[in-house]
Design a protein around this motif. Structure first.
Motif, PDB file in Angstrom:
ATOM      1  N   TRP A  36      24.025 -17.703  19.781  1.00  0.00           N
ATOM      2  CA  TRP A  36      23.657 -16.300  19.787  1.00  0.00           C
ATOM      3  C   TRP A  36      22.975 -15.895  21.093  1.00  0.00           C
ATOM      4  CZ3 TRP A  36      18.566 -16.315  20.759  1.00  0.00           C
ATOM      5  CH2 TRP A  36      17.844 -17.444  20.376  1.00  0.00           C
ATOM      6  N   TRP A  37      22.630 -16.844  21.920  1.00  0.00           N
ATOM      7  CA  TRP A  37      21.793 -16.584  23.083  1.00  0.00           C
ATOM      8  C   TRP A  37      22.558 -16.371  24.386  1.00  0.00           C
ATOM      9  CZ3 TRP A  37      22.113 -20.973  26.295  1.00  0.00           C
ATOM     10  CH2 TRP A  37      22.561 -22.133  25.675  1.00  0.00           C
ATOM     11  N   LYS A  38      23.867 -16.134  24.319  1.00  0.00           N
ATOM     12  CA  LYS A  38      24.652 -15.927  25.540  1.00  0.00           C
ATOM     13  C   LYS A  38      24.146 -14.726  26.342  1.00  0.00           C
ATOM     14  CE  LYS A  38      29.325 -15.380  27.279  1.00  0.00           C
ATOM     15  NZ  LYS A  38      30.727 -15.193  26.945  1.00  0.00           N
ATOM     16  N   ARG A  39      23.841 -13.632  25.685  1.00  0.00           N
ATOM     17  CA  ARG A  39      23.378 -12.452  26.415  1.00  0.00           C
ATOM     18  C   ARG A  39      22.067 -12.741  27.146  1.00  0.00           C
ATOM     19  NH1 ARG A  39      22.635  -7.719  22.494  1.00  0.00           N
ATOM     20  NH2 ARG A  39      22.295  -6.659  24.444  1.00  0.00           N
ATOM     21  N   TYR A  40      21.242 -13.614  26.590  1.00  0.00           N
ATOM     22  CA  TYR A  40      19.972 -13.960  27.231  1.00  0.00           C
ATOM     23  C   TYR A  40      20.197 -14.817  28.475  1.00  0.00           C
ATOM     24  CZ  TYR A  40      18.275 -11.994  22.944  1.00  0.00           C
ATOM     25  OH  TYR A  40      18.053 -11.139  21.900  1.00  0.00           O
ATOM     26  N   LEU A  41      21.281 -15.527  28.490  1.00  0.00           N
ATOM     27  CA  LEU A  41      21.651 -16.284  29.686  1.00  0.00           C
ATOM     28  C   LEU A  41      21.935 -15.318  30.842  1.00  0.00           C
ATOM     29  CD1 LEU A  41      22.440 -18.840  31.195  1.00  0.00           C
ATOM     30  CD2 LEU A  41      24.633 -18.773  30.040  1.00  0.00           C
ATOM     31  N   THR A  42      22.658 -14.252  30.566  1.00  0.00           N
ATOM     32  CA  THR A  42      22.916 -13.246  31.601  1.00  0.00           C
ATOM     33  C   THR A  42      21.616 -12.569  32.027  1.00  0.00           C
ATOM     34  OG1 THR A  42      25.106 -12.887  30.636  1.00  0.00           O
ATOM     35  CG2 THR A  42      24.318 -11.234  32.194  1.00  0.00           C
ATOM     36  N   GLN A  43      20.719 -12.308  31.079  1.00  0.00           N
ATOM     37  CA  GLN A  43      19.414 -11.746  31.435  1.00  0.00           C
ATOM     38  C   GLN A  43      18.638 -12.708  32.343  1.00  0.00           C
ATOM     39  OE1 GLN A  43      17.436 -10.844  27.738  1.00  0.00           O
ATOM     40  NE2 GLN A  43      18.723  -9.058  27.343  1.00  0.00           N
ATOM     41  N   PHE A  44      18.737 -13.993  32.052  1.00  0.00           N
ATOM     42  CA  PHE A  44      18.070 -15.013  32.872  1.00  0.00           C
ATOM     43  C   PHE A  44      18.624 -14.983  34.297  1.00  0.00           C
ATOM     44  CE2 PHE A  44      17.184 -19.872  33.183  1.00  0.00           C
ATOM     45  CZ  PHE A  44      15.990 -19.634  33.839  1.00  0.00           C
ATOM     46  N   GLN A  45      19.927 -14.811  34.431  1.00  0.00           N
ATOM     47  CA  GLN A  45      20.536 -14.721  35.759  1.00  0.00           C
ATOM     48  C   GLN A  45      20.011 -13.490  36.503  1.00  0.00           C
ATOM     49  OE1 GLN A  45      24.545 -14.958  34.096  1.00  0.00           O
ATOM     50  NE2 GLN A  45      24.953 -16.680  35.474  1.00  0.00           N
ATOM     51  N   ILE A  46      19.893 -12.387  35.816  1.00  0.00           N
ATOM     52  CA  ILE A  46      19.385 -11.159  36.427  1.00  0.00           C
ATOM     53  C   ILE A  46      17.934 -11.330  36.866  1.00  0.00           C
ATOM     54  CG2 ILE A  46      18.776  -8.749  35.928  1.00  0.00           C
ATOM     55  CD1 ILE A  46      21.369  -8.701  34.154  1.00  0.00           C
ATOM     56  N   VAL A  47      17.117 -11.917  35.997  1.00  0.00           N
ATOM     57  CA  VAL A  47      15.714 -12.177  36.341  1.00  0.00           C
ATOM     58  C   VAL A  47      15.619 -13.095  37.563  1.00  0.00           C
ATOM     59  CG1 VAL A  47      13.605 -13.328  35.538  1.00  0.00           C
ATOM     60  CG2 VAL A  47      14.804 -11.731  34.039  1.00  0.00           C
ATOM     61  N   GLN A  48      16.517 -14.064  37.643  1.00  0.00           N
ATOM     62  CA  GLN A  48      16.557 -14.962  38.795  1.00  0.00           C
ATOM     63  C   GLN A  48      16.681 -14.167  40.098  1.00  0.00           C
ATOM     64  OE1 GLN A  48      19.718 -18.326  40.246  1.00  0.00           O
ATOM     65  NE2 GLN A  48      20.497 -16.534  39.222  1.00  0.00           N
ATOM     66  N   PHE A  49      17.589 -13.197  40.144  1.00  0.00           N
ATOM     67  CA  PHE A  49      17.784 -12.421  41.373  1.00  0.00           C
ATOM     68  C   PHE A  49      16.556 -11.579  41.698  1.00  0.00           C
ATOM     69  CE2 PHE A  49      22.293 -12.904  39.875  1.00  0.00           C
ATOM     70  CZ  PHE A  49      22.594 -13.918  40.777  1.00  0.00           C
ATOM     71  N   VAL A  50      15.919 -11.040  40.675  1.00  0.00           N
ATOM     72  CA  VAL A  50      14.695 -10.271  40.891  1.00  0.00           C
ATOM     73  C   VAL A  50      13.617 -11.179  41.495  1.00  0.00           C
ATOM     74  CG1 VAL A  50      12.812  -9.021  39.747  1.00  0.00           C
ATOM     75  CG2 VAL A  50      15.195  -8.574  39.087  1.00  0.00           C
ATOM     76  N   LEU A  51      13.449 -12.375  40.926  1.00  0.00           N
ATOM     77  CA  LEU A  51      12.442 -13.312  41.441  1.00  0.00           C
ATOM     78  C   LEU A  51      12.739 -13.743  42.870  1.00  0.00           C
ATOM     79  CD1 LEU A  51      11.842 -15.532  38.278  1.00  0.00           C
ATOM     80  CD2 LEU A  51      10.335 -13.754  39.232  1.00  0.00           C
ATOM     81  N   ILE A  52      14.004 -13.945  43.172  1.00  0.00           N
ATOM     82  CA  ILE A  52      14.364 -14.356  44.539  1.00  0.00           C
ATOM     83  C   ILE A  52      14.086 -13.223  45.528  1.00  0.00           C
ATOM     84  CG2 ILE A  52      16.292 -14.979  46.053  1.00  0.00           C
ATOM     85  CD1 ILE A  52      17.385 -16.672  43.700  1.00  0.00           C
ATOM     86  N   VAL A  53      14.403 -11.987  45.158  1.00  0.00           N
ATOM     87  CA  VAL A  53      14.105 -10.852  46.039  1.00  0.00           C
ATOM     88  C   VAL A  53      12.599 -10.734  46.252  1.00  0.00           C
ATOM     89  CG1 VAL A  53      14.169  -8.332  46.238  1.00  0.00           C
ATOM     90  CG2 VAL A  53      16.227  -9.580  45.569  1.00  0.00           C
ATOM     91  N   ILE A  54      11.823 -10.901  45.203  1.00  0.00           N
ATOM     92  CA  ILE A  54      10.359 -10.863  45.339  1.00  0.00           C
ATOM     93  C   ILE A  54       9.884 -11.982  46.255  1.00  0.00           C
ATOM     94  CG2 ILE A  54       8.175 -11.211  44.093  1.00  0.00           C
ATOM     95  CD1 ILE A  54       9.527  -9.744  41.699  1.00  0.00           C
ATOM     96  N   HIS A  55      10.410 -13.180  46.059  1.00  0.00           N
ATOM     97  CA  HIS A  55      10.029 -14.335  46.877  1.00  0.00           C
ATOM     98  C   HIS A  55      10.369 -14.101  48.351  1.00  0.00           C
ATOM     99  CE1 HIS A  55       9.266 -18.543  47.811  1.00  0.00           C
ATOM    100  NE2 HIS A  55      10.445 -18.590  48.402  1.00  0.00           N
ATOM    101  N   ILE A  56      11.567 -13.622  48.600  1.00  0.00           N
ATOM    102  CA  ILE A  56      11.989 -13.351  49.982  1.00  0.00           C
ATOM    103  C   ILE A  56      11.124 -12.253  50.592  1.00  0.00           C
ATOM    104  CG2 ILE A  56      13.863 -12.392  51.394  1.00  0.00           C
ATOM    105  CD1 ILE A  56      15.820 -13.812  49.442  1.00  0.00           C
ATOM    106  N   SER A  57      10.894 -11.193  49.838  1.00  0.00           N
ATOM    107  CA  SER A  57      10.101 -10.063  50.341  1.00  0.00           C
ATOM    108  C   SER A  57       8.663 -10.477  50.644  1.00  0.00           C
ATOM    109  CB  SER A  57      10.108  -8.912  49.328  1.00  0.00           C
ATOM    110  OG  SER A  57      11.424  -8.468  49.110  1.00  0.00           O
ATOM    111  N   TYR A  58       8.095 -11.269  49.756  1.00  0.00           N
ATOM    112  CA  TYR A  58       6.723 -11.746  49.985  1.00  0.00           C
ATOM    113  C   TYR A  58       6.645 -12.552  51.279  1.00  0.00           C
ATOM    114  CZ  TYR A  58       2.258 -14.038  49.303  1.00  0.00           C
ATOM    115  OH  TYR A  58       0.981 -14.488  49.483  1.00  0.00           O
ATOM    116  N   GLY A  59       7.584 -13.468  51.453  1.00  0.00           N
ATOM    117  CA  GLY A  59       7.611 -14.267  52.678  1.00  0.00           C
ATOM    118  C   GLY A  59       7.843 -13.415  53.909  1.00  0.00           C
TER     119      GLY A  59
END
Length: 161
Positions: free
Chosen positions: A96-119
């Protein structure tokens, strides 16, 4: 070996995992699994190989390591899902958790943008131009994956209502 050199080695290993992901796409083509070949899939897998080659060639280590670590975690969860789904129909009710996997992928990109921006804004020892390019690339992936999520889960649930 220094910690920075060890992180650079891990980034090279991660690069090779992106090559393997791209080979997976080649197998889709050879097996004529065109239903799995979306623009998102082809764009993502082909650009990741190029981007990671640039990363490991010119800036392996700390900044790149975070992105590799986070993406590896996402892929462990994703391939675990694929493994479980390949076990047959009996396991489908538990996936049942397939949609949450896609949400996890989206959160990953947000975190990477934050990480890059902070640096970038704190004068991290990472090329400024590459920071901007990578942030824009991740924002592109964020848009594409969000569009996929809306089409696959939000619009589908509205049609069912």
């Amino acid at each position: 070996m220094s910690a920075e050199a060890e992180m650079a080695d891990v980034c090279w290993l991660f690069f090779f995992s992106k090559v393997i992901d791209m080979i997976d796409t080649v197998f889709f083509v050879l097996r004529k699994k065109n239903n799995q070949l979306t623009f998102l899939h082809i764009f993502h897998h082909s650009t990741m190989v190029f981007n990671w080659w640039l990363g490991v060639k010119y800036v392996p280590g700390g900044q790149s390591f975070f992105c590799a670590m986070l993406n590896s975690l996402v892929h462990v969860v994703m391939y675990s899902y694929y493994l479980l789904s390949s076990l047959g129909a009996w396991i489908q009710p538990y996936l049942w958790w397939k949609r949450y996997l896609t949400q996890f992928q989206i959160v990953q990109f947000v975190l990477i943008v934050i990480h890059i921006s902070y640096g970038h804004y704190n004068n991290c020892d990472f090329p400024s131009t590459l920071s901007v390019v990578l942030a824009l690339y991740c924002l592109t992936l964020l848009v594409f994956f969000s569009h996929f999520y809306i089409q696959a889960y939000l619009r589908k649930s509205k049609k069912l209502s």
